[in-house]
Design a protein around this motif. Structure first.
Motif, short mmCIF file in Angstrom:
data_model
loop_
_atom_site.label_atom_id
_atom_site.label_comp_id
_atom_site.label_asym_id
_atom_site.label_seq_id
_atom_site.Cartn_x
_atom_site.Cartn_y
_atom_site.Cartn_z
N LEU A 1 -80.02 -20.28 58.93
CA LEU A 1 -79.57 -19.08 59.62
C LEU A 1 -80.31 -17.85 59.09
O LEU A 1 -80.56 -17.73 57.90
CB LEU A 1 -78.07 -18.90 59.43
CG LEU A 1 -77.16 -19.97 60.03
CD1 LEU A 1 -75.70 -19.61 59.77
CD2 LEU A 1 -77.40 -20.13 61.52
N SER A 2 -80.62 -16.94 60.01
CA SER A 2 -81.31 -15.70 59.63
C SER A 2 -80.30 -14.60 59.37
O SER A 2 -79.96 -13.82 60.26
CB SER A 2 -82.30 -15.29 60.75
OG SER A 2 -83.28 -16.27 60.93
N LEU A 3 -79.82 -14.54 58.15
CA LEU A 3 -78.79 -13.56 57.79
C LEU A 3 -79.32 -12.13 57.76
O LEU A 3 -78.55 -11.18 57.79
CB LEU A 3 -78.19 -13.90 56.42
CG LEU A 3 -77.07 -14.95 56.38
CD1 LEU A 3 -77.56 -16.31 56.82
CD2 LEU A 3 -76.46 -15.03 54.99
N CYS A 4 -80.63 -12.00 57.69
CA CYS A 4 -81.22 -10.66 57.58
C CYS A 4 -81.44 -10.00 58.94
O CYS A 4 -81.96 -8.88 59.01
CB CYS A 4 -82.53 -10.72 56.81
SG CYS A 4 -83.73 -11.88 57.49
N TYR A 5 -81.05 -10.67 60.03
CA TYR A 5 -81.18 -10.09 61.37
C TYR A 5 -79.80 -9.85 61.98
O TYR A 5 -78.80 -10.41 61.53
CB TYR A 5 -82.00 -11.01 62.28
CG TYR A 5 -83.42 -11.19 61.84
CD1 TYR A 5 -84.32 -10.12 61.90
CD2 TYR A 5 -83.87 -12.41 61.34
CE1 TYR A 5 -85.63 -10.27 61.49
CE2 TYR A 5 -85.19 -12.56 60.93
CZ TYR A 5 -86.06 -11.49 61.00
OH TYR A 5 -87.35 -11.64 60.58
N HIS A 6 -79.78 -9.04 63.02
CA HIS A 6 -78.52 -8.70 63.70
C HIS A 6 -78.17 -9.84 64.65
O HIS A 6 -78.32 -9.73 65.87
CB HIS A 6 -78.70 -7.37 64.47
CG HIS A 6 -77.41 -6.82 64.98
ND1 HIS A 6 -77.31 -5.56 65.52
CD2 HIS A 6 -76.17 -7.34 65.03
CE1 HIS A 6 -76.06 -5.33 65.88
NE2 HIS A 6 -75.35 -6.40 65.60
N ASN A 7 -77.70 -10.93 64.08
CA ASN A 7 -77.38 -12.13 64.85
C ASN A 7 -75.88 -12.44 64.79
O ASN A 7 -75.28 -12.40 63.72
CB ASN A 7 -78.12 -13.35 64.29
CG ASN A 7 -79.61 -13.29 64.54
OD1 ASN A 7 -80.08 -12.59 65.45
ND2 ASN A 7 -80.38 -14.01 63.74
N ILE A 8 -75.31 -12.75 65.94
CA ILE A 8 -73.95 -13.27 66.03
C ILE A 8 -74.08 -14.75 66.36
O ILE A 8 -74.72 -15.12 67.36
CB ILE A 8 -73.14 -12.52 67.11
CG1 ILE A 8 -73.05 -11.04 66.75
CG2 ILE A 8 -71.75 -13.14 67.26
CD1 ILE A 8 -72.59 -10.15 67.88
N ILE A 9 -73.51 -15.59 65.53
CA ILE A 9 -73.77 -17.03 65.57
C ILE A 9 -72.56 -17.80 66.10
O ILE A 9 -71.43 -17.57 65.67
CB ILE A 9 -74.11 -17.55 64.16
CG1 ILE A 9 -75.28 -16.77 63.54
CG2 ILE A 9 -74.40 -19.05 64.18
CD1 ILE A 9 -76.58 -16.93 64.26
N TYR A 10 -72.83 -18.71 67.03
CA TYR A 10 -71.78 -19.63 67.50
C TYR A 10 -72.41 -21.02 67.54
O TYR A 10 -73.08 -21.39 68.50
CB TYR A 10 -71.29 -19.21 68.88
CG TYR A 10 -69.92 -19.76 69.27
CD1 TYR A 10 -69.58 -21.09 69.03
CD2 TYR A 10 -68.98 -18.95 69.89
CE1 TYR A 10 -68.34 -21.59 69.40
CE2 TYR A 10 -67.73 -19.44 70.26
CZ TYR A 10 -67.42 -20.76 70.01
OH TYR A 10 -66.18 -21.26 70.37
N PRO A 11 -72.23 -21.83 66.49
CA PRO A 11 -72.90 -23.14 66.42
C PRO A 11 -72.30 -24.16 67.39
O PRO A 11 -71.22 -23.98 67.93
CB PRO A 11 -72.64 -23.59 64.97
CG PRO A 11 -72.10 -22.40 64.25
CD PRO A 11 -71.46 -21.54 65.30
N LYS A 12 -73.03 -25.25 67.56
CA LYS A 12 -72.45 -26.41 68.23
C LYS A 12 -71.35 -26.98 67.33
O LYS A 12 -71.33 -26.74 66.12
CB LYS A 12 -73.52 -27.48 68.48
CG LYS A 12 -74.56 -27.09 69.51
CD LYS A 12 -75.42 -28.27 69.92
CE LYS A 12 -76.45 -27.85 70.97
NZ LYS A 12 -77.16 -28.98 71.58
N ASN A 13 -70.47 -27.73 67.92
CA ASN A 13 -69.43 -28.39 67.14
C ASN A 13 -69.91 -29.77 66.70
O ASN A 13 -70.66 -30.44 67.41
CB ASN A 13 -68.15 -28.53 67.96
CG ASN A 13 -67.48 -27.19 68.22
OD1 ASN A 13 -67.18 -26.45 67.29
ND2 ASN A 13 -67.27 -26.87 69.49
N LEU A 14 -69.46 -30.17 65.53
CA LEU A 14 -69.77 -31.49 65.00
C LEU A 14 -68.46 -32.22 64.71
O LEU A 14 -67.50 -31.62 64.20
CB LEU A 14 -70.58 -31.39 63.71
CG LEU A 14 -71.96 -30.74 63.81
CD1 LEU A 14 -72.62 -30.68 62.44
CD2 LEU A 14 -72.86 -31.49 64.79
N LYS A 15 -68.44 -33.49 65.02
CA LYS A 15 -67.22 -34.27 64.82
C LYS A 15 -67.58 -35.70 64.44
O LYS A 15 -68.48 -36.29 65.02
CB LYS A 15 -66.38 -34.26 66.09
CG LYS A 15 -65.01 -34.93 65.94
CD LYS A 15 -64.13 -34.60 67.15
CE LYS A 15 -64.53 -35.39 68.37
NZ LYS A 15 -64.17 -36.83 68.26
#
Length: 266
Positions: free
Chosen positions: A141-155
């Protein structure tokens, strides 16, 4: 240059867009580009990164109904983006699509919605905020950018609950076959999850989002868990271990994701 800016503005004028109107660029990765330009290679190991454009239509229509134009980006795409709204443009399938506009549109967009692929470098260069959907794995993940993250789900196969944060990190694979080998199902976001993430992003970007104490805690806990995982699993030269590394104040895990995954941050 002014000449280049004029080319971009002329394109917007040609589709009926007014000078004061805003637009969003949508980048949804699928198999088509790799299959066309590198046909002799088996790209199935990248299947976990792909998404279905049809699940983004509801969110595109929502943006269009709220005054935004939406440009679906891409040089080669598997399926067209079908919408009745004239503000939703399947630019990737258009005869007017070209390499210059690929760059210019992202550079002049209000924000970007992406599933994480090479063209994201442009939004990084132009410091554009972004909603990154269906991203996997989360180890880079690029924490240094203005990113809002919504990952895929894992199960895990045959289990009810999705994996929690630590389990996500443990199964940080860059090969789809590794997920299969470890009996992990990769579950794409639904059209409603994508819509809710877009609504949240708009509120955040308009400064209409109020963070509760609980959310502040969840966001902080994720960053702590993530950086600890980085320290344990990456070499000492890694960017995230540099004492001068900055986390962008706009970097967030979507609250919708955190709420829908109550076990994620324990």
């Amino acid at each position: 240059t002014e000449e280049e800016k004029k080319i971009g503005r002329d394109y917007l004028n040609s589709i009926g867009m007014k000078a004061n109107e805003k637009f969003v660029c949508l980048n949804v990765r699928d198999t088509r580009y790799k299959e066309k330009y590198f046909p002799d290679h088996d790209w199935s190991y990248h299947n976990y990164r792909n998404s279905d454009i049809e699940t983004y239509v509801k969110a595109c229509n929502f943006l269009a109904n709220n005054g935004y134009w939406v440009f679906r980006m891409g040089k080669e795409v598997l399926k067209p983006l079908k919408s009745e709204n004239r503000r939703v443009i399947d630019y990737a399938s258009s005869e007017k699509r070209n390499d210059f506009l690929d760059i210019w549109l992202i550079a002049n967009s209000e924000f970007v919605i992406s599933t994480s692929s090479g063209i994201d470098a442009v939004k990084n260069l132009y410091r554009k905020p972004a909603l990154i959907l269906n991203i996997l794995p989360i180890g880079d993940l690029s924490l240094c950018y203005h990113n809002i993250i919504y990952p895929k789900n894992l199960k895990k196969k045959n289990e009810v609950n999705y994996l929690n944060c630590e389990e996500y990190m443990k199964h940080n694979y860059y090969n789809y076959h590794e997920y299969l080998k470890n009996d992990i199902q990769v579950i794409d976001l639904t059209e409603n999850e994508i819509l809710e993430a877009v609504k949240e992003t708009l509120k955040r970007l308009k400064n209409e989002w109020k963070e509760s104490d609980k959310e502040k805690y969840l966001q902080k806990e994720f960053i702590k868990k993530y950086l600890n995982w980085k320290k344990e699993n990456m070499n000492k030269s890694n960017l995230y271990l540099n004492k001068n590394f900055n986390i962008h104040p706009g970097f967030k895990i979507s609250l919708r994701f955190l709420e829908n995954n109550s076990r994620w941050i324990l």
